[in-house]
Design a protein around this motif. Structure first.
Motif, PDB file in Angstrom:
ATOM      1  N   TYR A 169      -1.977  -2.281  -4.207  1.00  0.00           N
ATOM      2  CA  TYR A 169      -1.115  -1.339  -4.920  1.00  0.00           C
ATOM      3  C   TYR A 169      -0.138  -0.659  -3.969  1.00  0.00           C
ATOM      4  O   TYR A 169       1.035  -0.467  -4.311  1.00  0.00           O
ATOM      5  CB  TYR A 169      -1.960  -0.290  -5.647  1.00  0.00           C
ATOM      6  CG  TYR A 169      -1.115   0.697  -6.427  1.00  0.00           C
ATOM      7  CD1 TYR A 169      -0.252   0.248  -7.427  1.00  0.00           C
ATOM      8  CD2 TYR A 169      -1.164   2.053  -6.152  1.00  0.00           C
ATOM      9  CE1 TYR A 169       0.537   1.144  -8.138  1.00  0.00           C
ATOM     10  CE2 TYR A 169      -0.373   2.954  -6.856  1.00  0.00           C
ATOM     11  CZ  TYR A 169       0.474   2.489  -7.850  1.00  0.00           C
ATOM     12  OH  TYR A 169       1.263   3.368  -8.540  1.00  0.00           O
ATOM     13  N   ALA A 170      -0.602  -0.323  -2.767  1.00  0.00           N
ATOM     14  CA  ALA A 170       0.288   0.290  -1.786  1.00  0.00           C
ATOM     15  C   ALA A 170       1.411  -0.674  -1.407  1.00  0.00           C
ATOM     16  O   ALA A 170       2.582  -0.273  -1.311  1.00  0.00           O
ATOM     17  CB  ALA A 170      -0.497   0.699  -0.540  1.00  0.00           C
ATOM     18  N   ALA A 171       1.074  -1.939  -1.199  1.00  0.00           N
ATOM     19  CA  ALA A 171       2.089  -2.931  -0.846  1.00  0.00           C
ATOM     20  C   ALA A 171       3.095  -3.122  -1.980  1.00  0.00           C
ATOM     21  O   ALA A 171       4.312  -3.226  -1.750  1.00  0.00           O
ATOM     22  CB  ALA A 171       1.428  -4.269  -0.504  1.00  0.00           C
ATOM     23  N   ASP A 172       2.592  -3.142  -3.211  1.00  0.00           N
ATOM     24  CA  ASP A 172       3.480  -3.298  -4.364  1.00  0.00           C
ATOM     25  C   ASP A 172       4.379  -2.077  -4.525  1.00  0.00           C
ATOM     26  O   ASP A 172       5.586  -2.212  -4.820  1.00  0.00           O
ATOM     27  CB  ASP A 172       2.650  -3.507  -5.632  1.00  0.00           C
ATOM     28  CG  ASP A 172       3.525  -3.670  -6.867  1.00  0.00           C
ATOM     29  OD1 ASP A 172       4.128  -4.756  -7.024  1.00  0.00           O
ATOM     30  OD2 ASP A 172       3.624  -2.717  -7.665  1.00  0.00           O
ATOM     31  N   ALA A 173       3.827  -0.907  -4.319  1.00  0.00           N
ATOM     32  CA  ALA A 173       4.622   0.329  -4.441  1.00  0.00           C
ATOM     33  C   ALA A 173       5.740   0.344  -3.404  1.00  0.00           C
ATOM     34  O   ALA A 173       6.878   0.744  -3.695  1.00  0.00           O
ATOM     35  CB  ALA A 173       3.721   1.545  -4.283  1.00  0.00           C
ATOM     36  N   LEU A 174       5.435  -0.096  -2.184  1.00  0.00           N
ATOM     37  CA  LEU A 174       6.463  -0.153  -1.141  1.00  0.00           C
ATOM     38  C   LEU A 174       7.534  -1.185  -1.490  1.00  0.00           C
ATOM     39  O   LEU A 174       8.731  -0.940  -1.304  1.00  0.00           O
ATOM     40  CB  LEU A 174       5.823  -0.511   0.200  1.00  0.00           C
ATOM     41  CG  LEU A 174       5.038   0.608   0.888  1.00  0.00           C
ATOM     42  CD1 LEU A 174       4.168   0.034   1.994  1.00  0.00           C
ATOM     43  CD2 LEU A 174       5.989   1.661   1.455  1.00  0.00           C
ATOM     44  N   ALA A 175       7.114  -2.340  -2.001  1.00  0.00           N
ATOM     45  CA  ALA A 175       8.056  -3.418  -2.310  1.00  0.00           C
ATOM     46  C   ALA A 175       8.994  -3.052  -3.452  1.00  0.00           C
ATOM     47  O   ALA A 175      10.155  -3.469  -3.470  1.00  0.00           O
ATOM     48  CB  ALA A 175       7.293  -4.698  -2.647  1.00  0.00           C
ATOM     49  N   ARG A 187      10.046   7.360   6.339  1.00  0.00           N
ATOM     50  CA  ARG A 187       9.918   6.125   5.568  1.00  0.00           C
ATOM     51  C   ARG A 187       9.265   5.024   6.404  1.00  0.00           C
ATOM     52  O   ARG A 187       8.436   4.251   5.905  1.00  0.00           O
ATOM     53  CB  ARG A 187      11.298   5.663   5.083  1.00  0.00           C
ATOM     54  CG  ARG A 187      11.291   4.380   4.262  1.00  0.00           C
ATOM     55  CD  ARG A 187      10.570   4.562   2.936  1.00  0.00           C
ATOM     56  NE  ARG A 187      10.479   3.316   2.200  1.00  0.00           N
ATOM     57  CZ  ARG A 187       9.952   3.201   0.986  1.00  0.00           C
ATOM     58  NH1 ARG A 187       9.483   4.268   0.385  1.00  0.00           N
ATOM     59  NH2 ARG A 187       9.885   2.035   0.387  1.00  0.00           N
ATOM     60  N   ALA A 188       9.635   4.940   7.679  1.00  0.00           N
ATOM     61  CA  ALA A 188       9.062   3.925   8.556  1.00  0.00           C
ATOM     62  C   ALA A 188       7.561   4.136   8.730  1.00  0.00           C
ATOM     63  O   ALA A 188       6.768   3.181   8.675  1.00  0.00           O
ATOM     64  CB  ALA A 188       9.758   3.950   9.913  1.00  0.00           C
TER      65      ALA A 188
END
Length: 206
Positions: free
Chosen positions: A122-128, A58-59
């Protein structure tokens, strides 16, 4: 590390005499690297076999996803700086940015940057939001943003002409950061390979 009861995640104090931290000379000198050697160092276990692999995975996924935003920032700075320079630099009595060949190169880079912005966001939103699409979003973002950042930095150096090759101009710092980021948490090829597995896309035969 692998212990007697399997894989585990451990914390080690760097102040211990059994821990050696040796600085390395990296391509990007603004981001120091070091080799860490442990010789019988005491360690405190943070997670056992049931959680360690998932925590590290995950990290690394989070780091790769957020790195795409840094790569986007590198590309945006390079394009903005290049546009500014080509507006101010004159040859043959006119700004070099008015030459069609340079317009085409900057327009192509802008299109790449638009796509990079979409994938990084999109990657940042998916992680958040802890989206189930996170692994796919991160793989897409890294596969694209890493290459766009390098290409933007290379264009920045080249389109600045002679000044772009000097230590006095910061373009070389952005190129080094882009190249270092490209391999930091997996190359674009590695992320494309991961993406193929995630969407069940078989590798080409032969």
């Amino acid at each position: 590390a692998t212990g007697a009861d399997g894989y585990g995640l451990y914390a080690v104090e760097t102040a211990e005499t059994s821990v050696t931290v040796e600085p390395l000379i990296s391509l990007d000198l603004t981001r120091p690297l070091a080799a860490v050697t442990l010789t019988g160092a005491p360690a405190r276990r943070l997670a056992g076999p049931d959680r360690a692999a998932a925590a590290i995975g995950r990290a690394l996924l989070t780091g790769a996803g957020l790195l795409a935003s840094e790569q986007l920032g590198v590309a945006e700075w390079c394009l903005t700086e290049t546009v500014r320079h080509t507006k101010e630099r004159h040859q043959f009595g006119r700004p070099i940015g008015s030459f069609q060949a340079l317009k085409h190169r900057m327009a192509a880079l802008w299109l790449d940057l638009v796509s990079a912005r979409a994938t990084a966001r999109y990657a940042a939103d998916a992680l958040a939001t802890d989206s189930p699409d996170t692994p796919v979003a991160v793989a897409v973002a890294q596969a694209h943003c890493a290459e766009v950042a390098v290409r933007a930095a290379e264009e920045c150096v080249q389109l600045h002409g002679g000044i772009g090759m000097t230590w006095e101009h910061p373009a070389h710092l952005y190129l080094k950061r882009a190249k270092a980021d490209e391999i930091a948490l997996g190359t674009p090829g590695r992320h494309r390979q991961a993406l193929a597995g995630l969407v069940d896309l078989a590798a080409p035969m032969g």
